[in-house]
Design a protein around this motif. Structure first.
Motif, PDB file in Angstrom:
ATOM      1  N   UNK A 112       0.832  -1.075  -0.065  1.00 57.34           N
ATOM      2  CA  UNK A 112       0.087  -0.250  -0.205  1.00 57.34           C
ATOM      3  C   UNK A 112       1.020   1.165  -0.032  1.00 57.34           C
ATOM      4  N   UNK A 113       0.309   2.316  -1.328  1.00 59.49           N
ATOM      5  CA  UNK A 113       1.357   3.469  -0.488  1.00 59.49           C
ATOM      6  C   UNK A 113       1.023   4.020   0.345  1.00 59.49           C
ATOM      7  N   UNK A 114       2.477   5.074   1.066  1.00 56.35           N
ATOM      8  CA  UNK A 114       2.198   5.482   2.399  1.00 56.35           C
ATOM      9  C   UNK A 114       1.207   6.696   1.938  1.00 56.35           C
ATOM     10  N   UNK A 115       0.887   6.847   1.476  1.00 57.77           N
ATOM     11  CA  UNK A 115      -0.187   8.333   0.817  1.00 57.77           C
ATOM     12  C   UNK A 115      -1.314   8.103   1.493  1.00 57.77           C
ATOM     13  N   UNK A 116      -1.620   6.495   1.059  1.00 64.16           N
ATOM     14  CA  UNK A 116      -2.673   5.582   1.201  1.00 64.16           C
ATOM     15  C   UNK A 116      -2.888   5.205   2.753  1.00 64.16           C
ATOM     16  N   UNK A 117      -1.723   4.717   3.560  1.00 67.52           N
ATOM     17  CA  UNK A 117      -2.354   4.787   5.270  1.00 67.52           C
ATOM     18  C   UNK A 117      -2.368   5.466   5.710  1.00 67.52           C
ATOM     19  N   UNK A 118      -1.576   6.591   5.430  1.00 62.32           N
ATOM     20  CA  UNK A 118      -2.083   7.933   5.702  1.00 62.32           C
ATOM     21  C   UNK A 118      -2.882   8.488   6.338  1.00 62.32           C
ATOM     22  N   UNK A 119      -4.167   8.203   5.029  1.00 62.55           N
ATOM     23  CA  UNK A 119      -5.046   8.159   4.573  1.00 62.55           C
ATOM     24  C   UNK A 119      -5.939   7.831   5.492  1.00 62.55           C
ATOM     25  N   UNK A 120      -5.582   6.419   6.129  1.00 60.88           N
ATOM     26  CA  UNK A 120      -6.851   5.222   6.249  1.00 60.88           C
ATOM     27  C   UNK A 120      -6.280   5.683   8.378  1.00 60.88           C
ATOM     28  N   UNK A 121      -5.343   5.908   8.668  1.00 59.01           N
ATOM     29  CA  UNK A 121      -4.463   6.495   9.710  1.00 59.01           C
ATOM     30  C   UNK A 121      -5.503   7.967  10.407  1.00 59.01           C
ATOM     31  N   UNK A 122      -5.771   9.489   9.223  1.00 56.76           N
ATOM     32  CA  UNK A 122      -6.346  10.149   9.732  1.00 56.76           C
ATOM     33  C   UNK A 122      -7.522   9.952  10.161  1.00 56.76           C
TER      34      UNK A 122
END
Lengths: 452, 452
Positions: A215-225
């Protein structure tokens, strides 16, 4: 150490203890500092005291120090420590930080360091480095606590106590089955409120939000946010739990991604900060500028092809910067909306169509307002009604086109997964420059008789 | 609910249970959803089912739902709920979210809602709303656990269990003295590892990193990012503990501040996202464009004052967009470096001087490279050696000035604490436009005889 001591007083006290060789006093001060502050003190201390500073730190403190430094300073510390102490520190470092440090070194150096490390640690790090940059696999770490689903609450609490030192956060325990597949999550709060005899599988939450290693780190950031998590589990394709990503790493990702967006909008070149050397900064910025110089020559070519029109009505040149500039500005505005919107929204075709039509309307409203305004000004200034009409209608058309170009070009590039740096602000500006000159001189040439 | 159900299948199951009036089945599905996902389902469900959707939710679930929605949807939900249920939900909402919701409402509406709420809750919220926007006081919440310093570990663990439901994160306990002054912090990990008979004051960490209620939210974000905390205590001037700021709010701050930086660089107008209506978006973007239109007229005025020069050598117009554009670009590049650098660095005078000199050097290197290049091109294209020299030397000078303007102007504005939106990219571009035209035509006029 007194609580009231300022940064500078601490620095002086540290230097004095180093000079006088008083390790106990040195440790008393260091002990009260947060890792970030300790690292600041290390960086502020004169170079001649640094060796002793490092000598007086424990391996755990050295690890904390390393994790707060930037690459160049990390390498300096490793050099000063020597290979034996270095490997001990590397063993203790968080795997994600370590992988990111090693990825900057030459292959021989990596091998030398890894060969001295504990086998299981070095294998974990080598695995991490196999994932592509900016993916979940690359930024995950292994400082989490997992428990089998058949554990009771009591067993889980015992295991948690045992691993408390190691885990980064204790908010969630991840629950796995016999194949180490992730099947649930239990929050520490749930543990506190449950009976000690209960089974974990009875209280666990099984609709776990997780990220794949790729998973792209930007996607991960979206999930956590979105979910307000402090950590997110990362799994391999077969759902095997292999790591977690913690929220502190995600803040760094959010800042990094914002910086990339800004590089994109300003073509300011990759990673230039306050400490970049002039030659390096110039070298990183020049490619864009030279490319834009050649594109700028196209503008020149267009104007030169309208040389007769311009010679006949020199006043046309007066409005050239205004029309080109305004078109560039409205394009950049649209671009910024698109680029930032993509940070928090996932796009589907319905939204794209809605967005393009929205920007079309914005372009029309802006175009009509500014077009009428400049028509009146041009007419009053030069006393030529046709000139006002030419300038006004050009601005109307170019503002609409500029707005659309600033919206559609980045969307196409996003869809094509082209390196987004291509959609940079100056590029949009320059494209809009060229379009606006063509439209402006085209209209002017059509009305040339009435303009003279 | 099956784990394998997709978003759409869940939506259909929810609609069916609403249609058939099966509350238990509805609750079974909702129970397994994260708050974010529940909110998405609410937004996706047809309007005619929404009332029943809300009716079937518990007060706690309604609170979760509210906290995931944007303002407009929050107000819609409150309206549908009616005043009695609304106030129950508001009582349970996190204070920071509530304050941010209320700050958008009209005064009468705020009063109506607050008057129905529990007295202690409404007082806390009113207090929050007294702090200026974008300060620590405004974004803090009261979902933390505090303990007196004389407590034993056992007493602390008991209190923690009691408040586990209420606290947002359990990572830290904040330790206070008799005057409720913050004197220390204990991590949950420390509690796990300590003896139950130990006193809190023996194991607490007393050099607490904290924020004042008036600390700017950007400062708070810097602190949390630096120290990798999941929450940060907030104190009044007298060191009384009044709240905590949690890392999930800080991610929102980081995103918000990045968006503000981008608005600054692109003058794209405040808070335009994919859902902003065309008229609103146009209204927010127009003020800048109209201002820039008038500034663009200054460029026109400058060119018109060099009308004779331009009439004599029309070829000068060919290089106008290139010189103005390049100067604008280099200025934007410098601006981006400064604006983003300020996110993670605090500036002192030494660093400012270093930065300005760095950018001066960058300007010189870039200027010489591009100046030589364009001289050769202009000479080859137009066969006029003097023209090449005029264009090249103009570009050299304007690139140096453009780079410095892009560095110094935002630094001065930052120092003067002027609304940073003033230092927007298009403004720097436009200023650089004007400067570059003055320099270009100035040099050209000096060499006019040799140009003809």
């Amino acid at each position: 150490m007194s609580l009231a001591m300022t940064e500078n007083e601490i620095l002086l006290a540290l230097i004095q203890s180093l000079k006088e060789g008083k390790k106990t006093k040195f440790q008393e001060i260091i002990d009260e500092l947060q890792p970030y502050d300790m690292a600041q003190q290390y960086l502020n201390i004169p170079n001649k005291h640094r060796n002793k500073f490092l000598l007086y730190l424990s391996i755990e403190q050295l690890t904390d120090l390393m994790q707060q430094l930037v690459k160049d300073d990390q390498l300096e510390v490793l050099q000063k420590l020597g290979i034996e102490k270095s490997t001990k520190v590397l063993d203790l470092m968080e795997n994600d930080d370590l992988a990111s440090l090693l990825s900057e070194l030459e292959p021989e150096k990596i091998e030398e360091l890894l060969s001295e490390m504990k086998k299981e640690e070095s294998e974990i790090v080598q695995n991490l480095m196999n994932y592509p940059p900016e993916t979940a696999g690359r930024i995950m770490n292994n400082r989490y606590v997992w428990i089998p689903q058949h554990f009771t609450i009591r067993e889980a609490v015992d295991k948690l106590k045992h691993f408390a030192e190691l885990a980064e956060y204790l908010n969630y325990l991840y629950v796995i089955d016999e194949q180490k597949k992730l099947v649930g999550v239990v929050s520490y709060r749930d543990l506190l409120l449950a009976d000690l005899q209960d089974k974990i599988e009875e209280i666990m939450y099984s609709r776990v939000v997780m990220a794949d290693v790729y998973t792209d780190q930007e996607e991960v950031a979206k999930l956590i946010t979105r979910y307000d998590f402090v950590s997110l589990p990362v799994v391999e394709e077969d759902h095997r739990l292999v790591g977690v990503i913690t929220v502190d790493d995600i803040i760094d990702v959010v800042i990094q991604e914002a910086n990339e967006d800004i590089e994109k909008l300003s073509a300011s070149g990759k990673s230039i900060d306050f400490n970049t050397k002039p030659l390096v900064a110039a070298y990183r910025r020049l490619p864009w500028l030279i490319l834009l110089l050649f594109i700028g020559l196209i503008s020149g070519g267009i104007i030169s092809s309208f040389e007769e029109t311009l010679e006949a009505v020199v006043a046309l040149a007066f409005f050239m910067p205004l029309i080109a500039g305004m078109t560039g500005n409205t394009g950049t505005q649209s671009l910024a909306v698109v680029v930032r919107g993509l940070v928090s929204e996932d796009l589907n075709i319905k939204q794209v169509v809605k967005l393009v039509f929205r920007e079309l309307w914005v372009g029309i409203i802006i175009g009509i307002t500014c077009g009428i305004l400049i028509s009146i000004i041009a007419f009053v200034w030069r006393g030529n009604f046709t000139l006002g009409l030419v300038v006004g209608s050009s601005l109307l058309i170019t503002l609409i086109i500029g707005t659309l170009a600033g919206t559609i070009i980045p969307l196409i590039l996003y869809k094509l997964k082209v390196d987004p740096a291509v959609a940079s602000g100056p590029l949009i500006t320059t494209i809009n420059d060229i379009l606006s000159l063509l439209i402006y001189f085209g209209i002017a040439t059509a009305f040339i008789v009435r303009l003279m």
